[in-house]
Each structure stands twice: as C-alpha cells, then as structure tokens.
Enzyme design. Structure first.
Site, PDB file in Angstrom:
ATOM      1  N   SER A 128     -42.866 -15.954  18.063  1.00 53.48           N
ATOM      2  CA  SER A 128     -41.613 -16.618  17.694  1.00 53.48           C
ATOM      3  C   SER A 128     -41.642 -17.123  16.256  1.00 53.48           C
ATOM      4  O   SER A 128     -42.703 -17.492  15.735  1.00 53.48           O
ATOM      5  CB  SER A 128     -41.439 -17.793  18.666  1.00 53.48           C
ATOM      6  OG  SER A 128     -40.621 -18.778  18.111  1.00 53.48           O
ATOM      7  N   TYR A 153     -43.930 -25.782  22.246  1.00 57.44           N
ATOM      8  CA  TYR A 153     -43.630 -24.348  22.401  1.00 57.44           C
ATOM      9  C   TYR A 153     -44.276 -23.546  21.273  1.00 57.44           C
ATOM     10  O   TYR A 153     -44.953 -22.540  21.506  1.00 57.44           O
ATOM     11  CB  TYR A 153     -42.107 -24.142  22.406  1.00 57.44           C
ATOM     12  CG  TYR A 153     -41.675 -22.686  22.294  1.00 57.44           C
ATOM     13  CD1 TYR A 153     -41.882 -21.795  23.343  1.00 57.44           C
ATOM     14  CD2 TYR A 153     -41.055 -22.211  21.138  1.00 57.44           C
ATOM     15  CE1 TYR A 153     -41.485 -20.461  23.239  1.00 57.44           C
ATOM     16  CE2 TYR A 153     -40.655 -20.884  21.036  1.00 57.44           C
ATOM     17  CZ  TYR A 153     -40.870 -20.016  22.086  1.00 57.44           C
ATOM     18  OH  TYR A 153     -40.494 -18.696  21.973  1.00 57.44           O
TER      19      TYR A 153
HETATM   20  N1  LIG Z   1     -34.663 -15.291  22.775  1.00 56.45           N
HETATM   21  C1  LIG Z   1     -35.156 -15.678  21.590  1.00 56.45           C
HETATM   22  O1  LIG Z   1     -34.422 -16.038  20.656  1.00 56.45           O
HETATM   23  C2  LIG Z   1     -36.639 -15.652  21.341  1.00 56.45           C
HETATM   24  C3  LIG Z   1     -37.112 -16.022  20.058  1.00 56.45           C
HETATM   25  C4  LIG Z   1     -38.473 -16.019  19.822  1.00 56.45           C
HETATM   26  C5  LIG Z   1     -39.362 -15.615  20.802  1.00 56.45           C
HETATM   27  N2  LIG Z   1     -38.890 -15.273  22.031  1.00 56.45           N
HETATM   28  C6  LIG Z   1     -39.868 -14.860  23.043  1.00 56.45           C
HETATM   29  O2  LIG Z   1     -39.473 -13.606  23.583  1.00 56.45           O
HETATM   30  C7  LIG Z   1     -39.841 -13.530  24.963  1.00 56.45           C
HETATM   31  C8  LIG Z   1     -38.614 -13.210  25.812  1.00 56.45           C
HETATM   32  O3  LIG Z   1     -37.651 -14.242  25.609  1.00 56.45           O
HETATM   33  P1  LIG Z   1     -36.243 -14.262  26.355  1.00 56.45           P
HETATM   34  O4  LIG Z   1     -35.298 -14.958  25.465  1.00 56.45           O
HETATM   35  O5  LIG Z   1     -35.914 -12.907  26.881  1.00 56.45           O
HETATM   36  O6  LIG Z   1     -36.585 -15.268  27.564  1.00 56.45           O
HETATM   37  P2  LIG Z   1     -36.253 -15.150  29.140  1.00 56.45           P
HETATM   38  O7  LIG Z   1     -36.587 -16.483  29.710  1.00 56.45           O
HETATM   39  O8  LIG Z   1     -34.892 -14.628  29.325  1.00 56.45           O
HETATM   40  O9  LIG Z   1     -37.308 -14.072  29.648  1.00 56.45           O
HETATM   41  C9  LIG Z   1     -38.637 -14.383  29.998  1.00 56.45           C
HETATM   42  C10 LIG Z   1     -38.923 -13.782  31.370  1.00 56.45           C
HETATM   43  O10 LIG Z   1     -40.287 -14.004  31.696  1.00 56.45           O
HETATM   44  C11 LIG Z   1     -40.374 -14.294  33.088  1.00 56.45           C
HETATM   45  N3  LIG Z   1     -41.617 -15.041  33.325  1.00 56.45           N
HETATM   46  C12 LIG Z   1     -41.937 -16.265  32.825  1.00 56.45           C
HETATM   47  N4  LIG Z   1     -43.169 -16.609  33.244  1.00 56.45           N
HETATM   48  C13 LIG Z   1     -43.629 -15.596  34.013  1.00 56.45           C
HETATM   49  C14 LIG Z   1     -44.859 -15.368  34.716  1.00 56.45           C
HETATM   50  N5  LIG Z   1     -45.855 -16.257  34.720  1.00 56.45           N
HETATM   51  N6  LIG Z   1     -45.005 -14.203  35.399  1.00 56.45           N
HETATM   52  C15 LIG Z   1     -44.011 -13.282  35.407  1.00 56.45           C
HETATM   53  N7  LIG Z   1     -42.828 -13.441  34.758  1.00 56.45           N
HETATM   54  C16 LIG Z   1     -42.651 -14.586  34.069  1.00 56.45           C
HETATM   55  C17 LIG Z   1     -39.132 -15.104  33.380  1.00 56.45           C
HETATM   56  O11 LIG Z   1     -38.765 -15.073  34.756  1.00 56.45           O
HETATM   57  C18 LIG Z   1     -38.092 -14.439  32.473  1.00 56.45           C
HETATM   58  O12 LIG Z   1     -37.344 -13.455  33.175  1.00 56.45           O
HETATM   59  C19 LIG Z   1     -40.484 -14.877  25.299  1.00 56.45           C
HETATM   60  O13 LIG Z   1     -41.881 -14.752  25.164  1.00 56.45           O
HETATM   61  C20 LIG Z   1     -39.931 -15.806  24.234  1.00 56.45           C
HETATM   62  O14 LIG Z   1     -40.793 -16.904  23.995  1.00 56.45           O
HETATM   63  C21 LIG Z   1     -37.552 -15.276  22.322  1.00 56.45           C
END
Ligand SMILES: NC(=O)c1ccc[n+]([C@@H]2O[C@H](COP(=O)([O-])OP(=O)(O)OC[C@H]3O[C@@H](n4cnc5c(N)ncnc54)[C@H](O)[C@@H]3O)[C@@H](O)[C@H]2O)c1
Length: 317
Positions: A128, A153
C-alpha cells in the site's frame, strides 16, 4: 498459468480474477469472506467473477485453516500466487491493531510458506501507498519507504513486505511487491471515501470530509488490474508503485462529485488519526519495467463509478 488469488472475493481480487479468467488462466480463489465489510457483498462480488467463466472458489481462512490449505496448495501447484487477502482500512487499524498483525502479517507468512513449500515460483504481494507515511519526498519513489509509517495498517504492510523478502530468499521465489494507491471504481470498498461519499449523495445526505487539505493519488480499478496483470505475466520482479501519478485534492474531488450531484452538502471536520495528508505515486519504474500506463482520468473514473452505483447500489450494503 495456474494462479491462486487470495482475497479474490474482495474489491480488487474480484476484478483481477475476472481478467485472469478472460485471459484463460486456471484460477483458484481462496477467501474467508471476512466480515470487515458485508460477507453478502463479497458473495455478490464472487458471483460477478463466476459469471465470467470457470473458477474454483474455496472458503478458507489463511490464518485458521492451514492444514487444509497446505494440501490445497500442494495439489493445485500454482505457477503464481497473488496475495491480496488482508484486512484493509487505516482508521479501523487504530481500533484493533492486533488484528492487523494477524490478518496482514501472520496470514502473509502462512501464504508465503505454503507457496514456497508447494513449489510456486512467482509471488505477488499487495502492499500500500501507506508505507510511505508522511514522506516529504513527492512524488514517492519505491526507495522512499523507510518504515516511517503513521498507522498500524501501514506498519503491518511494511512488515509484511519484509517477510515477503525473507521468504523470497528462503524459497527462491520471484517476488513482486505492488504498492496500490487509493483504488476506486465499480464494486469499490464501502469503507473508502469515494464509495461512501457517493452512497451518501445518492441518499441526499451531507458528506463528512476529514481534512480539506488531504490529497490522494486515486487510481481507477481497471488500471490497477492492468498493472497487476502485467506483473503476473511479465518476467520482471521488484517493488512497484501502482498509482495514477496525479494527486487529487479534496477540493477537486468535491468539485467532480458536484458535477454529478449539484446539491452536494459538506460537513468538514479534522483529519483522522493515522491518515497521511498526501499520497502521490512516482510510477516511472512501473512504466519502464511493467509497461504500466494508467489510462482512466479522474473525471472519467468518477463518471463510471457514479453511473455504476446508480445502477447497482440503490440498496447499498
Ligand atoms: N483498495 C485500496 O485502495 C487498496 C490500497 C492499497 C492496498 N490495498 C491492498 O490490496 C488488497 C486488496 O484490497 P481490497 O480493497 O480488495 O480489500 P477487500 O477487503 O475488498 O479484499 C480483501 C479480501 O481478503 C479476504 N481475507 C481477509 N483475510 C483473509 C484470510 N485470513 N483468509 C482468507 N481471506 C481473507 C477478505 O474476505 C476480502 O474478501 C489488500 O491487501 C489491501 O490492503 C488496497
């Protein structure tokens, strides 16, 4: 390729999974449907994936179901693991920091070990922009992340990056770390500003602004999917910023929303603890080595997001 996507029922994971199916890769999604936001919504996101073509979905938790997952990794024999699973959200991480140690660090270690032990070659980790903290360098280049973070985070993501490097060395994995910058678009995460603002505007409610001085390098989901896909299929490793490369001020975001919701009303309060003031990606490395080239302007991205939300989210979660 045979690809495992952890967190494939999430926002970014569901869009990426659709692309992987369209490109005829063999896909296994592992997701626990964690209740950080509605599991019902995650099931809808999964249906959105499944309507594209064949995919195997396994509802397992990378923290709790290690034995079953180990054998799954061994039998599937993935060429590449894309590890997106995590609990996201800066402000939530201030309330339950230890959960971020579990879900964002320990689950990453488990995934790295299962990938390495089962002979996976390529590992892609979703990090991130928050790892840059309140850096004075702008735009942020990959080498500017020094651990000077301002939220649990971000601390978890920075630490998870280190574990990725350790296990890449132990298992000789081809490791790519992608640092995503505030992603938005259809199926956007309900806890994030753009989604929650549009939901409130559709309900004719005021929108709460935590700090008018904030700037974010908002990046449209299709560009994130494109950059991540390139990282999967190209023979390149390293750490890359995936952003739009053009930070957007809160004023500009409000103006853009106003063009869709002219009666928009604001309630401005102080910046939240843990939030950085500004994010801005230097995307030079990603352009040069991955061929990443974000193409959706902010105005167009907002237009598409508003249109999608009006069509799909009248009864939003
Ligand atoms: N959306 C953003 O702007 C953004 C920015 C920077 C980084 N990220 C990173 O990208 C990744 C995806 O983000 P997102 O926005 O799609 O989030 P999201 O919450 O929609 O997706 C994450 C998924 O991981 C699953 N999950 C969490 N813990 C788990 C576990 N222990 N076992 C199995 N499944 C598990 C959740 O059920 C969820 O469906 C994350 O790592 C997030 O930190 C996202």
């Amino acid at each position: 390729m045979k690809i495992i996507v952890t967190g494939g029922a999430g926002f970014i994971g569901s869009h990426l999974s659709r692309k992987l199916i369209e490109e005829k890769h063999e896909l296994l999604i592992i997701d626990s449907l964690h209740p950080y936001y509605s599991p019902e919504r995650k099931k809808r996101q999964l249906s959105f994936v499944q309507e594209t073509g064949p995919v195997t979905f396994v509802k397992k938790d990378l923290l709790a179901d290690e034995d079953e997952l180990k054998s799954l990794f061994h039998s599937f024999k993935a060429d590449c693991v894309v590890h997106l699973a995590a609990i996201p959200g800066v402000s939530h991480s201030l309330s339950v920091p230890n959960e971020y140690v579990d879900y964002d660090i320990k689950a990453t270690i488990n995934t790295l070990r299962m990938a390495g032990e089962s002979g996976t070659k390529k590992f892609i980790f979703a990090s991130s922009s928050s790892v840059y903290g309140n850096t004075k360098q702008a735009p942020s280049m990959e080498e500017d992340a020094k651990g000077e973070v301002v939220s649990p985070y971000a601390a978890a993501k920075f630490s998870a990056e280190s574990f990725c490097k350790a296990y890449a060395s132990i298992y000789d994995l081809d490791l790519t770390i992608l640092r995503f910058f505030t992603v938005y678009g259809p199926w956007g995460r309900p806890d994030m500003a753009i989604y929650s603002f549009i939901s409130k505007l559709m309900a004719d409610e005021e929108i709460p602004i935590f700090g008018m001085e904030n700037k974010r390098d908002y990046t449209y989901i299709d560009d994130i999917v494109d950059g991540t896909y390139k990282a999967i299929v190209k023979d390149v490793t390293g750490t890359f910023n995936l952003g739009n490369g053009k930070p957007v001020s809160m004023e500009r975001l409000v103006e853009e929303l106003k063009s869709h919701f002219p009666s928009l009303r604001l309630q401005v309060t102080d910046r939240r603890l843990g939030d950085v003031t500004s994010t801005w990606a230097d995307i030079g490395e990603a352009k040069k080595l991955l061929g990443y080239n974000p193409s959706i302007t902010f105005a167009e991205g907002i237009r598409r997001t508003v249109q999608w939300m009006k069509e799909h989210e009248q009864n939003s979660f």
